[in-house]
Design an enzyme around this catalytic site. Structure first.
Site, PDB file in Angstrom:
ATOM      1  N   SER A  87       0.834  -1.200   0.000  1.00 46.04           N
ATOM      2  CA  SER A  87       0.000   0.000   0.000  1.00 46.04           C
ATOM      3  C   SER A  87       0.870   1.251   0.000  1.00 46.04           C
ATOM      4  O   SER A  87       1.870   1.328   0.722  1.00 46.04           O
ATOM      5  CB  SER A  87      -0.917   0.010   1.232  1.00 46.04           C
ATOM      6  OG  SER A  87      -1.701   1.179   1.268  1.00 46.04           O
ATOM      7  N   TYR A 103       2.222  25.869  -3.724  1.00 45.95           N
ATOM      8  CA  TYR A 103       1.979  24.691  -2.892  1.00 45.95           C
ATOM      9  C   TYR A 103       0.757  23.926  -3.400  1.00 45.95           C
ATOM     10  O   TYR A 103       0.783  22.690  -3.523  1.00 45.95           O
ATOM     11  CB  TYR A 103       1.769  25.119  -1.437  1.00 45.95           C
ATOM     12  CG  TYR A 103       1.269  24.024  -0.529  1.00 45.95           C
ATOM     13  CD1 TYR A 103       2.147  23.092   0.014  1.00 45.95           C
ATOM     14  CD2 TYR A 103      -0.092  23.917  -0.219  1.00 45.95           C
ATOM     15  CE1 TYR A 103       1.682  22.076   0.846  1.00 45.95           C
ATOM     16  CE2 TYR A 103      -0.561  22.914   0.611  1.00 45.95           C
ATOM     17  CZ  TYR A 103       0.331  21.996   1.144  1.00 45.95           C
ATOM     18  OH  TYR A 103      -0.137  20.993   1.965  1.00 45.95           O
ATOM     19  N   THR A 104      -0.318  24.666  -3.717  1.00 46.77           N
ATOM     20  CA  THR A 104      -1.529  24.032  -4.226  1.00 46.77           C
ATOM     21  C   THR A 104      -1.265  23.319  -5.541  1.00 46.77           C
ATOM     22  O   THR A 104      -1.756  22.199  -5.773  1.00 46.77           O
ATOM     23  CB  THR A 104      -2.642  25.080  -4.401  1.00 46.77           C
ATOM     24  OG1 THR A 104      -2.873  25.740  -3.153  1.00 46.77           O
ATOM     25  CG2 THR A 104      -3.938  24.433  -4.862  1.00 46.77           C
ATOM     26  N   MET A 105      -0.488  23.939  -6.430  1.00 49.82           N
ATOM     27  CA  MET A 105      -0.123  23.300  -7.699  1.00 49.82           C
ATOM     28  C   MET A 105       0.591  21.975  -7.454  1.00 49.82           C
ATOM     29  O   MET A 105       0.316  20.963  -8.112  1.00 49.82           O
ATOM     30  CB  MET A 105       0.776  24.234  -8.507  1.00 49.82           C
ATOM     31  CG  MET A 105       0.092  25.470  -9.047  1.00 49.82           C
ATOM     32  SD  MET A 105       1.294  26.704  -9.612  1.00 49.82           S
ATOM     33  CE  MET A 105       2.146  25.799 -10.904  1.00 49.82           C
ATOM     34  N   ALA A 106       1.523  21.978  -6.500  1.00 49.73           N
ATOM     35  CA  ALA A 106       2.301  20.768  -6.215  1.00 49.73           C
ATOM     36  C   ALA A 106       1.409  19.659  -5.660  1.00 49.73           C
ATOM     37  O   ALA A 106       1.553  18.481  -6.021  1.00 49.73           O
ATOM     38  CB  ALA A 106       3.430  21.091  -5.244  1.00 49.73           C
ATOM     39  N   LYS A 107       0.474  20.022  -4.780  1.00 48.71           N
ATOM     40  CA  LYS A 107      -0.434  19.018  -4.221  1.00 48.71           C
ATOM     41  C   LYS A 107      -1.414  18.501  -5.275  1.00 48.71           C
ATOM     42  O   LYS A 107      -1.812  17.325  -5.243  1.00 48.71           O
ATOM     43  CB  LYS A 107      -1.189  19.597  -3.017  1.00 48.71           C
ATOM     44  CG  LYS A 107      -0.334  19.745  -1.765  1.00 48.71           C
ATOM     45  CD  LYS A 107       0.176  18.406  -1.262  1.00 48.71           C
ATOM     46  CE  LYS A 107       0.837  18.530   0.103  1.00 48.71           C
ATOM     47  NZ  LYS A 107       1.397  17.241   0.578  1.00 48.71           N
TER      48      LYS A 107
END
EC number: 1.5.1.33
Length: 289
Positions: free
Chosen positions: A176, A195-199
Site C-alpha cells: 500500500s 503549494y496548491t499546484m504541487a499538491k
C-alpha cells in the site's frame, strides 16, 4: 515484546514530528516496523525511534534525506554515502528498509514543504523581498514541487521496482502507498498557489500510479486533510479564517483522525480500494469563501 521477522514494514517520510510522527506511531501500534525519514529534525526522529524501540525492540530506524530541493539537496547516512540525484536519495530510503528488514510493505509520502508564494509579491530575483527563507521563486518551486510531488514520484518508483524485483519471494504480500495530499486542492488558501499546484500534481500521481501499479497488487491512495498539526509560523489570522469555514465542528482535523484513515487504507479492509483520495477536512472542501 520483540519484532517478528515477518512484521510488515512501513516507510514514512517526514516522520519526525507533527502529522508524520502520529502516522508512524499509529502504524507501529498496528504491528508495523517503521523506517522514520527526517530532514532536519534529527533529535525528534531519534527520540521517536527510541520510544518505539522501547515498546518493541528493533522496530524503528531513522534515515536522513533532503527531499525538497531537486537541484541541491543532500543525503547522509552513517556509512557516509552521498547519492547525488533525487532518485538515488529516494531509492536509498527504500533500500534502508530492505537492508534492515528485507522488505517494505507500506510507503507513506508525508514529507512536505508548506509556505505561501503570493503571485503579487516580488521575489528577490525581481528586486523584491525573499519568499519565506527562500532566495527566489525558482528555489521555492524546486522546494515545493520537490517535496510535494517529485520526491513522492521517485519514492513510488523505487518502492515499485523493489516489489517487482522481490515479487517471487514475497508472494501473497499486500502493498500500500498513501500520499498525503491536501484539502486545498479543492479550495486553495489565499497566497499558497505554488503549494496548491504541487499538491494537485500529487493527487494526479495518486490516480496514475494506482492504474500503473495494480498489476503488482500495489494499492495507491491519497488522504486529503484540512489544516491539521500546523507549522509554528502559520499566521493566526489564516488559521482562524480556515476554522470559520469548516462546517463540521469549526476546528482543525486532529493528527489521530488523519492517522486513522491512513491505517484504514493500509489495512486488509481497504484491499479493493485504489486510486481514491479521502478527504479528512470536516467538509472544508465543500464550502466557498
Amino acid at each position: 515484546m520483540t519484532t517478528s521477522p515477518t512484521a510488515p514494514v512501513a516507510l514514512v517520510t517526514g516522520a519526525a514530528k507533527r502529522l508524520g510522527s502520529s502516522i508512524a506511531e499509529a502504524l507501529h501500534a498496528e504491528g508495523y516496523t517503521v523506517c522514520l525519514h527526517y530532514h532536519r529534525s534529527a533529535a525528534d526522529a531519534s527520540t521517536l525511534a527510541a520510544t518505539l524501540n522501547a515498546r518493541r525492540p528493533n522496530s524503528a530506524i531513522t534515515v536522513q534525506a533532503d527531499l525538497s530541493n531537486v537541484a541541491t539537496a543532500s543525503f547522509s547516512e552513517t556509512d557516509g554515502s552521498v547519492p547525488v540525484t533525487l532518485f538515488s536519495r529516494c531509492s536509498a530510503l527504500v533500500d534502508a528498509c530492505y537492508m534492515h528488514w528485507g522488505r517494505c510493505d507500506v510507503l507513506v509520502n508525508n514529507a512536505s514543504s508548506f509556505y505561501p508564494t503570493p503571485l503579487l509579491r516580488k521575489d528577490a530575483g525581481e528586486g523584491g523581498s525573499s519568499v519565506g527563507d527562500k532566495e527566489s521563486l525558482e528555489v521555492a518551486a524546486a522546494d515545493l514541487f520537490g517535496s510535494n510531488a517529485i520526491a513522492p514520484y521517485f519514492l513510488i518508483k523505487a518502492f515499485a521496482q523493489r516489489v517487482a524485483d522481490t515479487r517471487a519471494e514475497q508472494r501473497g504480500t499486500s502493498y500500500s502507498i498513501v500520499n498525503m495530499v491536501d484539502a486545498m486542492t479543492s479550495q486553495p488558501l489565499l497566497g499558497y498557489t505554488m503549494y496548491t499546484m504541487a499538491k494537485e500534481a500529487l493527487e494526479g500521481l495518486t490516480r496514475s500510479a494506482a492504474l500503473e501499479l495494480a498489476s503488482l497488487q500495489i494499492r495507491v491512495n491519497g488522504v486529503s486533510p484540512g489544516l491539521s498539526v500546523l507549522p509554528d509560523d502559520m499566521p493566526f489570522s489564516v488559521q482562524e479564517d480556515y476554522r470559520r469555514k469548516v462546517p463540521l465542528y469549526q476546528r482543525n482535523s486532529s493528527a489521530e483522525e488523519v492517522s486513522d484513515v491512513v491505517i484504514f487504507l493500509c489495512s486488509p479492509k481497504a484491499k479493493y480500494i485504489t486510486g481514491t483520495c479521502i478527504k479528512v477536512d470536516g467538509g472544508y472542501s465543500l464550502t466557498r469563501a
